[in-house]
Design a protein around this motif. Structure first.
Motif, short mmCIF file in Angstrom:
data_model
loop_
_atom_site.label_atom_id
_atom_site.label_comp_id
_atom_site.label_asym_id
_atom_site.label_seq_id
_atom_site.Cartn_x
_atom_site.Cartn_y
_atom_site.Cartn_z
N ASP A 1 0.85 -1.20 0.01
CA ASP A 1 -0.11 -0.04 0.05
C ASP A 1 0.70 1.17 0.06
O ASP A 1 1.31 1.67 1.07
N PHE A 2 1.01 1.74 -1.14
CA PHE A 2 1.86 2.81 -1.44
C PHE A 2 1.07 4.34 -1.17
O PHE A 2 1.70 5.29 -1.15
N VAL A 3 -0.17 4.14 -0.65
CA VAL A 3 -1.02 5.35 -0.67
C VAL A 3 -1.37 5.61 1.06
O VAL A 3 -0.95 6.58 1.81
N GLY A 4 -1.81 4.64 1.57
CA GLY A 4 -1.85 4.89 3.19
C GLY A 4 -2.86 5.64 3.73
O GLY A 4 -2.95 5.97 4.83
N GLU A 5 -3.85 6.10 2.96
CA GLU A 5 -4.69 7.22 3.33
C GLU A 5 -5.82 7.15 2.26
O GLU A 5 -6.01 6.34 1.33
N HIS A 6 -6.96 7.93 2.50
CA HIS A 6 -8.17 8.14 1.44
C HIS A 6 -8.84 6.84 1.13
O HIS A 6 -9.26 6.90 0.10
N GLY A 7 -8.92 5.96 2.25
CA GLY A 7 -9.57 4.81 2.10
C GLY A 7 -8.65 3.37 1.58
O GLY A 7 -9.14 2.25 1.50
N ALA A 8 -7.53 3.75 1.13
CA ALA A 8 -6.78 2.59 0.60
C ALA A 8 -6.41 1.91 1.75
O ALA A 8 -6.33 0.70 1.47
N GLU A 9 -6.01 2.32 2.71
CA GLU A 9 -5.48 1.39 4.05
C GLU A 9 -7.01 0.40 4.44
O GLU A 9 -6.52 -0.32 5.06
N LEU A 10 -7.98 1.19 4.15
CA LEU A 10 -9.07 0.07 4.64
C LEU A 10 -9.50 -0.92 3.59
O LEU A 10 -10.15 -2.03 3.94
N LEU A 11 -9.04 -0.56 2.32
CA LEU A 11 -9.53 -1.58 1.26
C LEU A 11 -8.41 -2.78 1.18
O LEU A 11 -8.78 -3.84 0.87
N ALA A 12 -7.33 -2.34 1.55
CA ALA A 12 -5.98 -3.45 1.47
C ALA A 12 -6.25 -4.60 2.15
O ALA A 12 -6.27 -5.68 1.44
N PRO A 13 -7.05 -5.01 3.24
CA PRO A 13 -7.20 -6.24 3.81
C PRO A 13 -8.27 -6.97 2.92
O PRO A 13 -8.17 -8.42 3.01
N ARG A 14 -8.82 -6.23 2.09
CA ARG A 14 -9.89 -7.20 1.30
C ARG A 14 -9.54 -7.59 0.28
O ARG A 14 -9.80 -8.73 -0.41
N LEU A 15 -8.04 -7.11 -0.30
CA LEU A 15 -7.35 -7.88 -1.51
C LEU A 15 -6.35 -8.97 -1.03
O LEU A 15 -5.68 -9.12 -1.78
N LEU A 16 -6.37 -9.12 0.46
CA LEU A 16 -5.41 -10.37 0.75
C LEU A 16 -6.02 -11.71 0.66
O LEU A 16 -7.11 -11.77 0.98
N ARG A 17 -5.22 -12.56 0.38
CA ARG A 17 -5.66 -14.10 0.70
C ARG A 17 -5.48 -14.18 2.19
O ARG A 17 -4.57 -13.62 2.72
N ASN A 18 -5.95 -15.24 2.81
CA ASN A 18 -5.38 -15.82 3.99
C ASN A 18 -3.96 -16.13 4.04
O ASN A 18 -3.36 -16.51 3.33
N ARG A 19 -3.23 -15.60 5.15
CA ARG A 19 -1.93 -15.75 5.52
C ARG A 19 -1.24 -14.81 4.74
O ARG A 19 0.23 -14.85 4.59
#
Length: 342
Positions: free
Chosen positions: A243-261
């Protein structure tokens, strides 16, 4: 000398005359600045976000991404000489504390941080020390590499930390293809075998990302749409997300784009990561912080740059136009990195 100096938080800095630096200690180095990068951190500094952390004494000179030519050296300096072309590690570290002993320069207990808590390089001269300077390959010029001193170093540091788990068949997702992200994409392509997917709201930035090594690009629209597309492309989510943004909602979207582990590498900042602890536990996901990078990271990055595997896309401004550059960065008009030339 001319310098870009911050007098009050919440107000634009001023372009004004300032005193030239002098050698104080035997390890000191004075550099004629050839180029200084403009970074979103500079915007956060102007806003006052760094004041509680670094407590700089105002007024002071901005600029923490710097390259140029050695002007003068202290009596103990032997790794560079006047006239050498150099890029500066952002911190002037001591070499003696526990962090320095293990090569973690950015966590030095006695460091100063030119441009953050001490006078920086948006000026004609900069005071640094011998531990911070990296001599450049003869084919590299300050204006072409200055922003790699922080933006490039930070991006490379994150990729370098994750490289061991980004083997063939893995998926790396990059959120933000701007000043940091476009360097991170190149680093991923150069030192890992991962499939690279890039998410950004700018079509121009995504076009650049594809040219730099991205295998897939996703135009950022709604969070649900982005999540659906990324999960399809990656067959279940990123192994590592940067996450090269870290604000404006990018930090909240990031976990949704991860697979388990999977691992969420936080590089940009300004927002707040908010993940329920039960989700962290049940999915065994990791959140990993990244602060600048080590001296050796910068040496490796300069090697890749000299080999043509990393290039910096820039918008160049004269130092006198620093306020125009700040306005353009604030408005999102700069693709790549803004560079100030004294």
């Amino acid at each position: 000398m001319k310098a870009v100096r911050l007098h009050r938080y919440g107000e634009n800095p001023k372009i004004e005359e300032a005193a030239e630096p002098n050698l104080i200690g035997p390890w000191d180095v004075i550099v004629d600045v050839g180029a200084a990068g403009l970074c979103r951190t500079d915007l956060h500094i102007i806003e006052g976000q760094w004041d509680p952390i670094q407590h700089p004494h105002l007024p002071y000179t901005l600029g923490h991404e710097n390259a140029g030519w050695i002007r003068e050296i202290g009596s103990a300096v032997h790794n560079v000489k006047p006239g050498d072309t150099v890029i500066m590690h952002p911190l002037t570290s001591c070499g003696l504390c526990p962090a320095c002993r293990v090569g973690q320069d950015s966590h030095c207990e006695n460091a100063s941080f030119p441009g953050i808590n001490a006078n920086g390089g948006m000026a004609q001269q900069l005071l640094t020390n011998a531990r911070a300077v990296v001599r450049l390959d003869a084919g590299l010029q300050p204006k072409d590499v200055a922003a790699l001193a922080d933006a490039g170093l930070t991006a490379y540091h994150a990729v370098r930390k994750a490289a061991d788990v980004l083997f063939p068949g893995t998926h790396a997702v990059v959120v933000g293809a701007g000043g940091l992200g476009h360097i991170g994409i190149q680093a991923l392509a150069a030192i890992t075998s991962a499939t690279i997917t890039v998410v950004d709201p700018s079509e121009a930035a995504l076009e650049l990302a594809a040219k730099l090594g991205a295998h897939h690009t996703v135009l950022s629209t709604t969070d649900d749409d982005v999540a659906k597309k990324v999960l399809e492309i990656t067959d279940g989510g990123a192994h590592v997300l940067f996450d090269f943004v870290g604000e404006h909602g990018a930090e909240l979207l990031a976990p949704r784009l991860l697979r388990n582990r999977g691992s969420h590498y936080v590089i940009g900042y300004g927002g707040a990561v908010n993940i329920p602890t039960i989700e962290i536990i049940s999915r065994e996901i990791n959140v990993i912080g990244n602060l600048v990078g080590t001296y050796n990271d910068l040496v490796e990055l300069m090697t890749l740059t000299a080999q043509g595997k990393v290039t910096l896309h820039t918008a160049v401004y004269p130092l006198d136009a620093a306020l125009d550059a700040i306005a353009d960065l604030t408005a999102g008009r700069i693709i790549g990195r803004g560079i100030l030339i004294p």
